[in-house]
Design a protein around this motif. Structure first.
Motif, PDB file in Angstrom:
ATOM      1  N   ALA A  97      17.906  45.550  28.370  1.00  0.00           N
ATOM      2  CA  ALA A  97      17.367  45.754  27.027  1.00  0.00           C
ATOM      3  C   ALA A  97      15.845  45.813  27.040  1.00  0.00           C
ATOM      4  O   ALA A  97      15.236  46.679  26.399  1.00  0.00           O
ATOM      5  N   ALA A  98      15.231  44.914  27.777  1.00  0.00           N
ATOM      6  CA  ALA A  98      13.767  44.876  27.810  1.00  0.00           C
ATOM      7  C   ALA A  98      13.184  46.177  28.350  1.00  0.00           C
ATOM      8  O   ALA A  98      12.206  46.701  27.805  1.00  0.00           O
ATOM      9  N   TRP A  99      13.818  46.718  29.418  1.00  0.00           N
ATOM     10  CA  TRP A  99      13.270  47.949  29.959  1.00  0.00           C
ATOM     11  C   TRP A  99      13.586  49.157  29.067  1.00  0.00           C
ATOM     12  O   TRP A  99      12.795  50.084  28.968  1.00  0.00           O
ATOM     13  N   THR A 100      14.730  49.149  28.415  1.00  0.00           N
ATOM     14  CA  THR A 100      15.057  50.226  27.473  1.00  0.00           C
ATOM     15  C   THR A 100      13.979  50.328  26.398  1.00  0.00           C
ATOM     16  O   THR A 100      13.514  51.429  26.059  1.00  0.00           O
ATOM     17  N   LEU A 101      13.568  49.190  25.887  1.00  0.00           N
ATOM     18  CA  LEU A 101      12.544  49.182  24.831  1.00  0.00           C
ATOM     19  C   LEU A 101      11.191  49.584  25.401  1.00  0.00           C
ATOM     20  O   LEU A 101      10.421  50.292  24.728  1.00  0.00           O
ATOM     21  N   ARG A 102      10.902  49.168  26.608  1.00  0.00           N
ATOM     22  CA  ARG A 102       9.644  49.581  27.243  1.00  0.00           C
ATOM     23  C   ARG A 102       9.634  51.094  27.444  1.00  0.00           C
ATOM     24  O   ARG A 102       8.619  51.761  27.216  1.00  0.00           O
ATOM     25  N   GLY A 103      10.765  51.650  27.898  1.00  0.00           N
ATOM     26  CA  GLY A 103      10.848  53.084  28.098  1.00  0.00           C
ATOM     27  C   GLY A 103      10.593  53.854  26.818  1.00  0.00           C
ATOM     28  O   GLY A 103       9.942  54.906  26.821  1.00  0.00           O
ATOM     29  N   GLY A 104      11.100  53.326  25.696  1.00  0.00           N
ATOM     30  CA  GLY A 104      10.857  53.975  24.420  1.00  0.00           C
ATOM     31  C   GLY A 104       9.405  53.900  24.003  1.00  0.00           C
ATOM     32  O   GLY A 104       8.819  54.896  23.545  1.00  0.00           O
ATOM     33  N   ARG A 105       8.800  52.734  24.166  1.00  0.00           N
ATOM     34  CA  ARG A 105       7.391  52.569  23.790  1.00  0.00           C
ATOM     35  C   ARG A 105       6.480  53.456  24.642  1.00  0.00           C
ATOM     36  O   ARG A 105       5.501  54.018  24.154  1.00  0.00           O
ATOM     37  N   ASP A 106       6.810  53.562  25.942  1.00  0.00           N
ATOM     38  CA  ASP A 106       5.967  54.328  26.860  1.00  0.00           C
ATOM     39  C   ASP A 106       6.296  55.813  26.868  1.00  0.00           C
ATOM     40  O   ASP A 106       5.629  56.594  27.563  1.00  0.00           O
ATOM     41  N   GLY A 107       7.339  56.209  26.130  1.00  0.00           N
ATOM     42  CA  GLY A 107       7.714  57.615  26.099  1.00  0.00           C
ATOM     43  C   GLY A 107       8.272  58.125  27.411  1.00  0.00           C
ATOM     44  O   GLY A 107       8.088  59.296  27.763  1.00  0.00           O
ATOM     45  N   VAL A 108       8.977  57.262  28.156  1.00  0.00           N
ATOM     46  CA  VAL A 108       9.558  57.671  29.429  1.00  0.00           C
ATOM     47  C   VAL A 108      10.624  58.736  29.184  1.00  0.00           C
ATOM     48  O   VAL A 108      11.403  58.651  28.235  1.00  0.00           O
ATOM     49  N   ARG A 109      10.659  59.745  30.055  1.00  0.00           N
ATOM     50  CA  ARG A 109      11.589  60.858  29.893  1.00  0.00           C
ATOM     51  C   ARG A 109      12.377  61.087  31.174  1.00  0.00           C
ATOM     52  O   ARG A 109      11.983  60.640  32.245  1.00  0.00           O
ATOM     53  N   GLY A 110      13.453  61.825  31.027  1.00  0.00           N
ATOM     54  CA  GLY A 110      14.291  62.144  32.176  1.00  0.00           C
ATOM     55  C   GLY A 110      15.390  61.123  32.380  1.00  0.00           C
ATOM     56  O   GLY A 110      15.612  60.243  31.545  1.00  0.00           O
ATOM     57  N   ALA A 111      16.095  61.238  33.496  1.00  0.00           N
ATOM     58  CA  ALA A 111      17.214  60.346  33.806  1.00  0.00           C
ATOM     59  C   ALA A 111      16.769  59.285  34.807  1.00  0.00           C
ATOM     60  O   ALA A 111      16.122  59.591  35.812  1.00  0.00           O
ATOM     61  N   ILE A 112      17.127  58.042  34.515  1.00  0.00           N
ATOM     62  CA  ILE A 112      16.757  56.921  35.386  1.00  0.00           C
ATOM     63  C   ILE A 112      17.959  55.985  35.542  1.00  0.00           C
ATOM     64  O   ILE A 112      18.618  55.632  34.557  1.00  0.00           O
ATOM     65  N   ASN A 113      18.224  55.594  36.781  1.00  0.00           N
ATOM     66  CA  ASN A 113      19.260  54.600  37.044  1.00  0.00           C
ATOM     67  C   ASN A 113      18.733  53.212  36.690  1.00  0.00           C
ATOM     68  O   ASN A 113      17.797  52.726  37.337  1.00  0.00           O
ATOM     69  N   ALA A 114      19.317  52.590  35.704  1.00  0.00           N
ATOM     70  CA  ALA A 114      18.951  51.213  35.344  1.00  0.00           C
ATOM     71  C   ALA A 114      19.973  50.291  35.996  1.00  0.00           C
ATOM     72  O   ALA A 114      20.971  49.903  35.397  1.00  0.00           O
ATOM     73  N   VAL A 115      19.716  49.974  37.259  1.00  0.00           N
ATOM     74  CA  VAL A 115      20.652  49.175  38.035  1.00  0.00           C
ATOM     75  C   VAL A 115      19.911  48.015  38.686  1.00  0.00           C
ATOM     76  O   VAL A 115      18.704  48.065  38.907  1.00  0.00           O
ATOM     77  N   GLY A 116      20.660  46.985  38.998  1.00  0.00           N
ATOM     78  CA  GLY A 116      20.064  45.822  39.630  1.00  0.00           C
ATOM     79  C   GLY A 116      19.895  46.007  41.122  1.00  0.00           C
ATOM     80  O   GLY A 116      20.101  47.089  41.678  1.00  0.00           O
ATOM     81  N   ASN A 117      19.512  44.930  41.774  1.00  0.00           N
ATOM     82  CA  ASN A 117      19.380  44.950  43.222  1.00  0.00           C
ATOM     83  C   ASN A 117      20.756  44.846  43.879  1.00  0.00           C
ATOM     84  O   ASN A 117      21.703  44.315  43.312  1.00  0.00           O
ATOM     85  N   GLU A 118      20.818  45.346  45.080  1.00  0.00           N
ATOM     86  CA  GLU A 118      22.068  45.336  45.843  1.00  0.00           C
ATOM     87  C   GLU A 118      22.270  43.975  46.501  1.00  0.00           C
ATOM     88  O   GLU A 118      21.350  43.410  47.088  1.00  0.00           O
ATOM     89  N   HIS A 119      23.492  43.432  46.385  1.00  0.00           N
ATOM     90  CA  HIS A 119      23.846  42.165  47.026  1.00  0.00           C
ATOM     91  C   HIS A 119      25.160  42.344  47.765  1.00  0.00           C
ATOM     92  O   HIS A 119      26.041  43.082  47.324  1.00  0.00           O
TER      93      HIS A 119
END
Length: 330
Positions: free
Chosen positions: A194-216
């Motif tokens: 959620a935090a990064w989704t809102l940051r992406g909106g504020r910063d006007g980020v465009r395109g497709a981005i994988n919002a995934v965690g670290n690999e374990h």
């Protein structure tokens, strides 16, 4: 003060988005049926059936700094785009890593091939259709956020929380797991997403981005879950073919071992999050998510009926079978 419209906002991720937006001082409106619960405090709520022609009448004349679309129903998505695309400075579509066709390549990024979209009743194909329609309507104002498996407090799927809650419930008794070696888990905490989704909106980020965690590794996830829960019993591993013979499902659902995937999915939980990191994505520790998830699991009841996993009774029967047939274990 930014004006943000969330199409949804009363369920898990949507509620977290709305809460963080309100806490940040934004003017937030949620348009949804409201069947998943009440909206967070401080939100303007518009109750609407998104299949109805008048669903967007209350919001279509407002200029929105940000619109966040959560649905995978292509009819809902297209209707919203038709009504609101021209009113949004920035548009975020919450998509999914399920849109990718290959699941065998570890480290695959956003350039991986997508599934062919031939039907709208299949989740992955429907998400591809949503991406295509959103791109056509919004163009370079669009952020497509391809989320991985979401974890953390409030998870209604019961997948990620199964292991830490089971370890807590088992105490000094045994816990059943699939063969762990060679398997991986990748989750993103709902609060970080959620935090990064809102940051992406504020910063006007465009395109497709994988919002995934670290690999374990799956072994590490179980080890950390045991540590957080104080589990002192033994983790008894069973071979996948034996589990399948006993009617144990993989990934999710009743009588399953959640997060376990069969052979052929080696890349599913190992996708690249380099673009997410480069765009400011921050991830809390796995242990932190496990700890907060266990608090939530305890509050909801460790012995409650779950949407995913084995009941303790089912697990006990399977462990008994393994003890009687040691050669069938993994």
């Amino acid at each position: 003060m930014r004006r943000v419209l969330i199409l949804g906002g009363t369920a898990w991720l949507g509620r977290e988005l709305a809460t963080q937006l309100v806490d940040g001082g934004d003017d937030v409106t949620c348009l949804a049926r409201g069947r998943s619960g009440p909206p967070p405090p401080g939100v303007v709520f518009v109750a609407a059936d998104r299949t109805a022609g008048a669903a967007y009448d209350a919001v279509r004349t407002t200029d929105w700094d940000e619109v966040i679309e959560l649905s995978w129903d292509i009819g809902h998505v297209r209707n919203a785009l038709n009504a609101l695309a021209g009113r949004a400075t920035h548009w975020t579509l919450i998509s999914s890593c399920s849109v990718y066709a290959p699941d065998t390549e570890a480290g695959a990024d956003e350039s991986a091939v997508l599934v062919q979209a031939n039907a709208d009743d299949d989740y992955a194909q429907a998400k591809v259709l949503c991406e295509q329609s959103s791109t056509a309507a919004v163009g370079d104002r669009l952020l497509i956020l391809r989320a991985g498996l979401i974890a953390g407090p409030g998870d209604g799927s019961d997948r990620f929380g199964y292991w830490v809650s089971r370890c807590a419930l088992a105490g000094n008794e045994d816990v059943l797991a699939p063969t762990l070696a060679g398997r991986h888990v990748q989750v993103i905490d709902v609060r970080d997403l959620a935090a990064w989704t809102l940051r992406g909106g504020r910063d006007g980020v465009r395109g497709a981005i994988n919002a995934v965690g670290n690999e374990h590794t799956f072994e590490d996830v179980i080890a950390q879950a045991r540590s957080v829960a104080g589990h002192t019993g033994t983790v008894v591993e069973a071979a996948p073919n034996w589990l399948a013979e006993q009617g144990v499902a993989y990934w999710s659902g009743p009588r399953s071992l959640p997060l376990w995937l069969p052979d052929g999915f080696e890349g599913f939980s190992r996708r690249s999050n380099a673009a997410f990191r480069a765009a400011g994505g921050a991830l809390r520790s796995l242990r932190g998510t496990l700890r907060d998830t266990l608090d939530d699991e305890r509050a909801r009841g460790l012995e409650r009926n779950r949407r995913a996993g084995l009941s303790r009774a089912e697990e006990g029967e399977l462990l008994g079978e393994l003890r009687d047939r040691p050669d069938d274990g993994g």
